[in-house]
Scaffold this active site. Sequence first.
Site, short mmCIF file in Angstrom:
data_model
loop_
_atom_site.label_atom_id
_atom_site.label_comp_id
_atom_site.label_asym_id
_atom_site.label_seq_id
_atom_site.Cartn_x
_atom_site.Cartn_y
_atom_site.Cartn_z
N GLY A 114 58.61 48.22 45.58
CA GLY A 114 57.24 48.69 45.53
C GLY A 114 56.50 48.65 46.84
O GLY A 114 55.28 48.46 46.87
N CYS A 115 57.15 48.81 47.97
CA CYS A 115 56.44 48.79 49.24
C CYS A 115 55.60 50.03 49.39
O CYS A 115 56.07 51.15 49.20
CB CYS A 115 57.44 48.69 50.40
SG CYS A 115 56.64 48.67 52.01
#
Length: 263
Positions: free
Chosen positions: A109-110
């Site tokens: 989820g960057c």
Amino acid sequence: MSDFVMTHWPVTRFTETETETTTLAIAEETPVSFVFNSVPYAVMMASLQDLEDYAYGFSITERLVSHPSSIKAVRTEIGEDGVTLFLDIAGEDFRRLLQSRRAMTGRTGCGVCGSEDLKSLHTALPTVPAMPPIPLAAIRHAVNTLAGHQTLNAQVHMVHGAAWCAADGNLRMIREDVGRHNALDKLIGAGLRQNVCFSEGFCLITSRCSFEMVQKAILAGFSTLVAISAPTTRALRLAEQAGLTIVALARRSSQSLFTGTVR
């Protein structure tokens, strides 16, 4: 879908006086592939609940679609190697997506990983809605009751949460995920699908207050963001530009105001 969220793993637990064989609930981390109009865009590592919320929130906060109504359909396909989210989106948004594709694979989820250049991090953001300051008592109430609403974290003890709280501090909606960005995207997606006005209240996150979390909060229309951990300077500068109130290091005993105002 709940069978894919966690696994009970055998472990040996040691204490000063004894050794015990038991099992622990462990959160699953699974590749989730986003495919827009049959074109692969990104593969994220995420928890496999609330995936349609995730599809909407990710599409909006990554600015892949201009409005939730641009998403015409979402289809989930579970495969041997992971999950694929097939999204049908409007033609104008799809043309813009093709011009700004990112090499974004396998990260939890960057929010900026995979960006091709620094200029893509400086796109102008809207100003958040002007709302009455949130009472400090409401923030404290939300922080003190948050753990009781994190049903997945109560079992696995390692997932992040993102909650939308009313102005009185009562939690109205919460989403959880192994990735902090994913949890916030899921919350935003759930709110968009239910026509929630996020500015009427505040967002509470269990993670640090990073640049990407602030950017997502601004795009969702929150006016106040409360974080359990500390902010970064880039996040604070972005919040000041957009008029977003930041309360961080929010614990049961103390809270710190970094930008904006509280009551």
